[in-house]
Write an enzyme that holds these catalytic residues in place. Sequence first.
Site, PDB file in Angstrom:
ATOM      1  N   GLU A 119     -16.149   6.417   4.039  1.00  0.00           N
ATOM      2  CA  GLU A 119     -15.483   5.942   5.257  1.00  0.00           C
ATOM      3  C   GLU A 119     -15.426   7.064   6.268  1.00  0.00           C
ATOM      4  O   GLU A 119     -16.065   8.099   6.091  1.00  0.00           O
ATOM      5  CB  GLU A 119     -14.093   5.394   4.921  1.00  0.00           C
ATOM      6  CG  GLU A 119     -13.148   6.405   4.305  1.00  0.00           C
ATOM      7  CD  GLU A 119     -11.726   5.847   4.151  1.00  0.00           C
ATOM      8  OE1 GLU A 119     -11.292   5.031   4.978  1.00  0.00           O
ATOM      9  OE2 GLU A 119     -11.053   6.265   3.193  1.00  0.00           O
TER      10      GLU A 119
ATOM     11  N   ARG B  98       0.838  -1.205   0.000  1.00  0.00           N
ATOM     12  CA  ARG B  98       0.000   0.000   0.000  1.00  0.00           C
ATOM     13  C   ARG B  98       0.873   1.255   0.000  1.00  0.00           C
ATOM     14  O   ARG B  98       0.555   2.246  -0.662  1.00  0.00           O
ATOM     15  CB  ARG B  98      -0.949  -0.019   1.204  1.00  0.00           C
ATOM     16  CG  ARG B  98      -2.018   1.040   1.130  1.00  0.00           C
ATOM     17  CD  ARG B  98      -3.088   0.863   2.187  1.00  0.00           C
ATOM     18  NE  ARG B  98      -2.568   1.007   3.533  1.00  0.00           N
ATOM     19  CZ  ARG B  98      -3.279   0.796   4.642  1.00  0.00           C
ATOM     20  NH1 ARG B  98      -4.548   0.408   4.548  1.00  0.00           N
ATOM     21  NH2 ARG B  98      -2.745   0.945   5.828  1.00  0.00           N
TER      22      ARG B  98
ATOM     23  N   LYS C 134      -2.494   6.502   1.328  1.00  0.00           N
ATOM     24  CA  LYS C 134      -2.297   7.008   2.693  1.00  0.00           C
ATOM     25  C   LYS C 134      -1.318   8.176   2.625  1.00  0.00           C
ATOM     26  O   LYS C 134      -0.116   8.035   2.880  1.00  0.00           O
ATOM     27  CB  LYS C 134      -1.792   5.873   3.580  1.00  0.00           C
ATOM     28  CG  LYS C 134      -2.247   6.015   5.013  1.00  0.00           C
ATOM     29  CD  LYS C 134      -2.146   4.715   5.752  1.00  0.00           C
ATOM     30  CE  LYS C 134      -2.234   4.916   7.244  1.00  0.00           C
ATOM     31  NZ  LYS C 134      -3.517   5.425   7.746  1.00  0.00           N
TER      32      LYS C 134
END
Length: 341
Positions: A220, A82, A184
Amino acid sequence: MEKKNIDWSNLGFSYLKTDKRFVSNYKDGAWDKGALTGDDQVTINECAGVLQYAQTVFEGMKAYTTEDGRIVIFRPDLNASRMADSARRLEMPVYPEEKFVEAVEQVVRANAAWVPPYGSGATLYLRPYMFGTNAVIGVKPADEYQFRVFATPVGPYFKGGVKPLTIRVSDFDRAAPHGTGHIKAGLNYAMSLHAIVTAHAEGYDENMYLDAATHTKVEETGGANFLFVTKDGKVVTPKSDSILPSITRRSLMYVAKEYLGLEAEEREIAFDEVKDFAECGLCGTAAVISPVGRIVDHGQEICFPAGMETMGPVTQKLYDTLTGIQMGRIEAPKGWIHVVE
Ligand SMILES: Cc1ncc(COP(=O)(O)O)c(C=O)c1O
């Protein structure tokens, strides 16, 4: 090895300086070997890419002490990949995935005395991150970067039992379609700060973000993905290109199907459907899965049947099974538990 003299069961979720961190620098198109250091300070140019144009990405993961006393990390390969995706999206050089895992292991090993003991409820939180270090004044990617990993012991998310959360539907957006919501990057969190500060000021624990284009679909929160349980016991989670692919959520979906024999589906979820769900939880590294008791949408309340005192039964089973796997009480799927020798 002697553990640090810390009141493990009273730790909060905050930074504590530990003994060693890993640092590697990227220059002239290559990463150096990197090394552990005791120095917790970073010195960079005043015009560094990270300071001017927020060129920084990070990860969050945990090391645990299992029931039989081993120190393990949960699925670090997924954090490595990720972070590679995050770096590519911000035009940063990828820190090689296998080296990422080695760096994290080195930091855990060097700070073994800081890994909370089994049963304390605390864990060692690990923060890999990288940022542009050289001077950049025109808007463009930096040429030089630093990759670091530090560790800090953190307390249980659920202090004194599980208290379901109250969240509000946010008027602010978290991530644009085709933007950076799926990676992220620090920038996603900077822009969520105003929303979380105002949510807290109004008495809410978190924000539910809807899709920015239509404000009709669930995305989210600022730091966790949603899981819902339908009245007939199916686990569902929002599918969207602008939410972070939570490693906890992916693990819980697997647990739901393979360990609990439940149906589990990732699909678009209209906000209008939420009132019909039996349970709602937020999932992420920090909380594993925390129950949501109430969602407030501009004065209209959705209250989940389990109420504000306990987790719903399916959420509880998911929580118990995943933490059982992480702590070595339940056999893990192959590759999930990375033992630090
Ligand atoms: C925006 C956001 N969504 C979801 C998550 C949960 O992801 P993970 O389960 O990989 O920790 C996090 C936390 O890392 C997050 O910051």
